[in-house]
Scaffold this motif. Structure first.
Motif, PDB file in Angstrom:
ATOM      1  N   GLN A  38       0.834  -1.205   0.000  1.00  0.00           N
ATOM      2  CA  GLN A  38       0.000   0.000   0.000  1.00  0.00           C
ATOM      3  C   GLN A  38       0.865   1.250   0.000  1.00  0.00           C
ATOM      4  N   TYR A  39       1.962   1.197   0.746  1.00  0.00           N
ATOM      5  CA  TYR A  39       2.907   2.323   0.732  1.00  0.00           C
ATOM      6  C   TYR A  39       3.423   2.570  -0.688  1.00  0.00           C
ATOM      7  N   VAL A  42       0.697   4.414  -2.548  1.00  0.00           N
ATOM      8  CA  VAL A  42       0.453   5.768  -2.045  1.00  0.00           C
ATOM      9  C   VAL A  42       1.638   6.684  -2.376  1.00  0.00           C
ATOM     10  N   HIS A  46       1.538   9.744  -4.928  1.00  0.00           N
ATOM     11  CA  HIS A  46       1.927  11.073  -4.435  1.00  0.00           C
ATOM     12  C   HIS A  46       2.911  11.730  -5.411  1.00  0.00           C
ATOM     13  N   LEU A  78      -7.472   1.016  -0.136  1.00  0.00           N
ATOM     14  CA  LEU A  78      -7.065   2.390   0.169  1.00  0.00           C
ATOM     15  C   LEU A  78      -8.241   3.355   0.025  1.00  0.00           C
ATOM     16  N   LEU A  83      -8.093   7.049   1.733  1.00  0.00           N
ATOM     17  CA  LEU A  83      -6.808   7.604   1.317  1.00  0.00           C
ATOM     18  C   LEU A  83      -6.739   7.940  -0.171  1.00  0.00           C
ATOM     19  N   ILE A  84      -7.518   7.234  -0.971  1.00  0.00           N
ATOM     20  CA  ILE A  84      -7.534   7.539  -2.402  1.00  0.00           C
ATOM     21  C   ILE A  84      -8.971   7.556  -2.902  1.00  0.00           C
ATOM     22  N   LEU A 100      -4.964  10.766  -4.667  1.00  0.00           N
ATOM     23  CA  LEU A 100      -4.954  10.795  -3.214  1.00  0.00           C
ATOM     24  C   LEU A 100      -5.981  11.810  -2.714  1.00  0.00           C
ATOM     25  N   GLY A 104      -5.112  11.143   2.338  1.00  0.00           N
ATOM     26  CA  GLY A 104      -4.109  10.324   1.673  1.00  0.00           C
ATOM     27  C   GLY A 104      -2.806  11.080   1.448  1.00  0.00           C
ATOM     28  N   ALA A 108       0.631   9.979   3.018  1.00  0.00           N
ATOM     29  CA  ALA A 108       1.731   9.740   2.081  1.00  0.00           C
ATOM     30  C   ALA A 108       2.978  10.514   2.506  1.00  0.00           C
TER      31      ALA A 108
END
Length: 164
Positions: A38-39, A42, A46, A78, A83-84, A100, A104, A108
């Motif tokens: 997920q990172y 994101v 970003h 997400l 977050l998105i 995002l 988010g 991020a």
């Protein structure tokens, strides 16, 4: 016939380093409610948004190297977390664009700062992020990632008993 290398193979070492990195990022992202995968989404989103892109799931999959189906699954999770946002592309109703949310963007930025600190720790033995050894290491990894691999032949005797 090739000789067997003493000690671990380069493939095994890459695999071990990738696992070490994944576990470190997973642990560091847990307080932010993210997994390593997920990172990756994101943080990539970003960066893409900062240059004015609103990528499709396919574009984000290509950018991250993740399978499109997995990106879709991650994007849904997400989105559920706020977050998105996933929006149908007005030019292609089959495609979904990602962006995002404000939350988010905040998560991020926090996550990227944490991972930058992890990068420094990981690369300290090479002299840190800006060291010549780190640049050379990065160039070598890029070379390996850019090289296409032919599909392996199942049950090929020459590959039996060899670790990754």
């Amino acid at each position: 016939m090739s000789k067997v290398l003493p000690g671990p193979t380069p493939g095994f070492l890459v695999w071990r380093l990738a696992n070490k990195w994944r576990v470190a990022v997973d642990r560091a992202m847990a307080p932010l409610g993210l997994t390593h995968a997920q990172y990756a989404l994101v943080a990539s989103l970003h960066g893409m948004q900062r240059v004015g892109e609103r990528p499709s799931q396919r574009q984000l999959a290509d950018h991250t190297g993740l399978e499109a189906l997995y990106v879709s699954k991650l994007a849904r999770a997400l989105e559920s977390a706020g977050l998105i946002e996933r929006i149908r592309n007005p030019r292609d109703p089959r495609a979904v664009q990602l962006a995002l949310t404000e939350q988010g963007q905040s998560v991020a930025r926090q996550a990227i700062a944490v991972v930058q600190e992890l990068h420094q720790q990981l690369l300290e033995p090479l002299g840190g992020r800006d060291a010549l050894r780190t640049r050379a290491f990065t160039d070598e990894l890029t070379t390996l990632l850019d090289a296409p691999l032919a599909p392996s032949v199942p049950n090929d005797e020459s590959t039996q008993g060899i670790t990754p």
